[in-house]
Design a protein around this motif. Structure first.
Motif: not given
Length: 512
Positions: A461-480
């Protein structure tokens, strides 16, 4: 017209393109245990022993076949230390009209070979590396103007091109890919056949003594060296795999089991990548086993996809994106490689198991490399340069053309998504699902926060949080990310704090 054919240490096959027009009466072939290549990174002891022994056995085969090889051992007095100096020495002793070499597997070495013609004033012919089915040009044409370069589509094109597992234009069984059937974890420990093992002969014993003396500071151990070191042995490993393990390989290929690194895998990557086996023959025996009804299609297709799909793809990907690929660091990861990658000393049982397997065997299977060792490096932000060097030196099958795309692009997402559509990040639940590592771990995979929580859980969750701007628009990561936004903020804050504490301890080389 007398040629000097230069064979590299990973080109140990009589069918190499460089040997195709060899004149046994006049030409010479040079094969050298080059000090520079053996030590530019501190390769695993077993890796060096395997390569040197395989080279010496191949030189013996060349001699039997009348090729009259010039063979330079590592500790020979006339070992010049570098491949160029060794070629130069050979040219000073005999006049050659040209130098012939099959395409090297590393960009650095290719650039060096390209300089030989001017340095030596002798024509240098660099031939296509026929240890692969797809040429570099074939991959480049396929890549074209694509923005994403997915292995699955390249694999399908090669299936059509070669006719492997095809019914005319359709895939056998009606599906291109049986990966969904190949993710079964072990319940009770199954009856797993032992890996193929070979007793070291006199040549190998001499190499083991050399490595122990000359590479004593390198990673790994030499005990219980049992790899095949010639073509006959490599073929025996392949045939034994098909006869005893391929049937169950498919369903269990992603599973991990404490104390058993071998499982139902083939263990032939080191033989393919050094030239003792050719991909066509490997694919053929697996396909025939399916056609004869000896193995199910999910096992045959899953194994063939590793060779015809992934191996061909990463080689094409490497050459298409080099040299830029080497410098890619999309997530700006800067952490030094943690000491535990060398020692295996950690309270995290999964990491300890995988490092110890690597240290003992110069081997770990692909899920250990990707979803344990690689996943941890991704979540903690390890530098691509540091992790690439580690993977290159610790595994017997690792050469830069195969190692770098796997590490930079697949493990660390350092290329920004050219190879993978999303990072291969996972919490402890994945490792628990696919292995029994968590049963004997000091941490609890069920805990998300606190001193007993599995570090993979809060690091994820720390990884997802610190890279949120990078991956939040990734269609395969929207659900997470949708799930993350709905989490209790107090609980989520505790996970971030635990991750920060863990990373600080890691930075200070404290046991984690």
């Amino acid at each position: 017209m007398t040629k000097l054919v230069v064979l590299l240490g990973d080109q140990l096959n009589l069918e190499m393109s460089s040997l195709a027009n060899y004149n046994k009466e006049s030409d010479r072939v040079l094969l050298a245990e080059v000090k520079e290549e053996a030590s530019y990174v501190k390769h695993h002891k077993k890796k060096i022993a395997f390569v040197f022994s395989a080279m010496r056995h191949f030189s013996q085969e060349l001699d039997k076949q009348g090729y009259k090889p010039i063979y330079i051992k590592y500790n020979d007095e006339n070992n010049k230390g570098s491949l160029f100096e060794q070629v130069k020495e050979s040219c000073s002793k005999q006049e050659f009209s040209s130098i012939v070499i099959s395409h090297p597997g590393e960009y650095r070495l290719l650039e060096e070979v390209k300089s030989w013609q001017d340095k030596l004033d002798i024509p240098v012919n660099i031939l296509e590396d026929n240890r692969f089915i797809a040429s570099q040009d074939y991959f480049a044409k396929w890549a074209g103007d694509r923005k994403q370069y997915r292995m699955e589509f390249f694999y399908r094109e090669l299936r059509k091109k070669t006719g492997v597992l095809m019914d005319d234009k359709e895939p056998k069984g009606g599906k291109w890919n049986y990966d969904a059937d190949n993710r079964k974890a072990f319940g009770k420990s199954p009856n797993i056949p032992d890996p193929s093992q070979f007793k070291p002969d006199k040549t190998t014993e001499e190499v083991l003594a050399l490595v122990e003396e000359s590479f004593s500071s390198h990673f790994g151990v030499l005990d219980h060296f049992h790899y095949a070191v010639d073509r006959e042995g490599a073929l025996a490993v392949l045939n034994e795999f098909v006869e005893t393990r391929l049937h169950d390989f498919g369903q269990y290929q992603d599973a991990m089991l404490e104390g058993n690194p071998w499982l139902f895998h083939s263990h032939i990557g080191l033989y393919l990548n050094v030239g003792l086996l050719m991909p066509e023959e490997v694919i053929k025996v697996a396909e025939e086993a399916y056609l004869n009804g000896d193995v199910p299609i999910n096992s045959a297709e899953g194994f063939i996809r590793q060779i015809l799909g992934w191996r061909e793809y990463v080689r094409g990907f490497y050459w298409y994106f080099m040299p830029e690929l080497k410098e890619k660091n999309y997530l700006n990861a800067k952490r030094k490689l943690p000491e535990l990658y060398w020692t295996g000393e950690t309270r995290m049982n999964c990491l300890s198991q995988c490092v110890q397997d690597t240290k003992e065997h110069a081997y770990a299977h692909h899920i250990q490399r990707l979803m344990v060792l690689g996943n941890f490096a991704l979540l903690t932000g390890v530098s691509p340069k540091e992790l690439n060097e580690w993977y290159l030196l610790v595994y017997a099958d690792a050469y830069e053309w195969v190692e770098m795309p796997n590490v930079s692009s697949m493990v660390l997402f350092a290329d920004g998504g050219k190879l993978a559509s999303k990072p291969y990040a996972a919490s402890g639940s994945y490792i628990n699902k696919m292995s029994n590592y968590c049963q004997n771990c000091e941490y609890s995979v069920k805990e998300k926060t606190g001193p007993q929580a599995c570090p993979f859980n809060y690091l994820y969750w720390h990884f997802l949080y610190r890279h949120q701007k990078t991956f939040s628009n990734n269609p395969r990561m929207g659900m997470i990310y949708s799930t993350m936004s709905k989490m209790d903020q107090t609980r989520f804050g505790h996970m971030l704090e635990d991750a920060d504490t863990f990373l600080l301890n890691l930075e200070n080389n404290e046991e984690v």
